[in-house]
Enzyme design. Structure first.
Site: not given
Ligand code: CTP
Length: 427
Positions: A226-228
């Protein structure tokens, strides 16, 4: 300081009632005036004295109880007459928040029952109603509760989605928690916010499609890449577009923020789902604001079960490219559509690189921010961006994401204004 709101808080029975205390603490610290009504069941969890101490005002439980403050909020003058408490408190409130709302209270609200002060006030209230359910995960998932929530939403009530996490009652993981008090306060402020300064651009009659959040690409049944991205920028764009009169749809990738009742949402998890949702909605859209952080790579194969460590010291996960969704949409765009990309760039050369992206992705504008800075961008409340178009460059100094969103939409509105050439023959 933020504009002061009069918040009527209804607390119903549930272990999450303790979080309502923290909400009151945060709200009063932010300068808002709070009055609390409780159901009798909620008093088994938190006593009226705690809420009275934090609000500086009497707490009411019974419909026939006299209100010593005569329906006034802290800081407001008390009227000469002695009004009926439930009507007066609801009439004076800018927003009525029911948090936590138990399954029983949600059901009563849906049915329009008025068997205690909390539910009577809900019927009497003409201000926005914000309901934050909190309950056991099976009670939340029950079709009766889901139908009640759908009915309330159809009536214009904002019902927050309970976040997933550890539940006190069962010790299990599941949906049913009360959102964190800070998120509740954000939702309250968002619902009572006056539109930003007088519109300098008009999107009335336009259909705006926004993507928000960050995609999650499964490694196995429980893990993902995922990413932030929090979705804050995308949600701020959606709110700003709605303020300007647009019909707004948000494709939300894993966003846990409060929802705007004026906006339609399509929830997705992966880049592939986001691509499908965009493909379905793009034809109808006049403007696309592609703010989502889409994974550039995903695990080439995702395991149906849970990956076991089984003595391995290293694990290789092979990643494959995802399609560039924005480029794909640009390839099938109509000339009357406006496409805006977002680029998170790092340090030097950011603008030159983004300008190249603007051209090769076939966009009308690209919004660039510098992810090297910790005080703006991902998951931050503020942002600072440069908006590039074929013929121009607008720098927006560090400001709230709402302000940045408005600046982006001003550029979009400018792009959509008929040019002198298109408007008529040159003299
Ligand atoms: N985007 C997309 N599909 C992808 C990846 C990105 O539609 N698979 C969109 C994003 O939503 C964003 C823009 O493309 O609007 C970002 O461009 P991109 O070139 O992917 O940027 P980065 O990944 O930040 O940059 P780089 O390629 O330089 O790593």
């Amino acid at each position: 300081m933020a504009r002061r709101r009069r918040i009527l808080l209804g607390v119903s029975g549930g272990i999450a009632a303790y979080k309502a205390l923290e909400l009151v603490r945060l709200a009063t610290a932010a300068g808002h005036a709070v009055r609390v009504v409780q159901t009798p069941a909620s008093q088994r969890f938190i006593g009226a004295a705690s809420f009275a101490a934090l609000t500086g005002a009497p707490v009411l439980v019974d419909e026939f109880e006299r209100d010593p403050a005569r329906g006034a909020f802290p800081g407001d003058p008390q009227p000469d007459h002695d009004p009926l408490s439930h009507l007066e408190l609801a009439a004076n409130a800018d927003i009525y928040v029911i948090a936590p709302a138990s399954a029983n209270t949600v059901a009563k609200l849906a049915a329009g029952l008025a068997d205690n002060l909390l539910t009577s006030a809900a019927l009497a209230a003409t201000c926005p109603l914000l309901v934050a359910p909190a309950m056991n995960n099976h009670m939340w998932a029950h079709p009766a509760t889901q139908d009640n929530v759908a009915l309330l939403r159809a009536r214009g009530v904002t019902v927050l989605e309970p976040p997933t996490g550890r539940l006190a009652s069962t010790g299990e993981q599941g949906a049913g928690r009360l959102p964190e008090p800070r998120a509740l306060l954000e939702a309250v402020e968002a619902l009572t916010r006056p539109p930003l300064a007088a519109p300098s651009a008009d999107l009335v009659g336009l259909r705006v499609l926004v993507t928000a959040g960050g995609t999650r690409e499964p490694i196995d049944a429980v893990r993902f890449v995922g990413n932030r991205s929090s979705g804050r920028m995308g949600f701020a764009l959606a709110a700003a577009a709605a303020d300007l009169g647009a019909a707004v749809t948000v494709v939300a990738a894993n966003v846990a923020l409060p929802r705007d009742p004026r906006v339609a949402y399509v929830d997705v998890e992966t880049a592939a789902e986001l691509q499908d949702a965009c493909a379905a909605a793009f034809g109808e859209a006049d403007v696309l604001l592609m703010a989502a952080a889409v994974a550039d790579f995903r695990p080439a194969a995702s395991l149906a079960g849970k990956l076991k460590k089984a003595g391995e010291e290293r694990l290789r996960v092979e990643l494959e490219r995802t399609p560039d969704i924005l480029t794909g949409l640009a390839a099938v765009r109509r000339p009357d559509q406006t496409l805006v990309g977002f680029a998170a760039e790092h340090g030097d050369g950011a603008l030159a690189y983004a300008r190249e992206k603007l051209a090769h992705k076939g966009l009308d504008a690209i919004v660039v921010n510098d992810v090297a800075r910790a005080d703006i961008g991902f998951d931050a409340v503020h942002n600072e961006v440069t908006i590039l178009t074929a013929g121009g460059e607008t720098h927006v100094a560090r400001a709230s994401k709402a302000h940045v969103a408005r600046a982006v939409l001003d550029v979009v509105a400018g792009l959509r204004e008929p040019t002198a050439e298109a408007a008529g023959p040159a003299s």
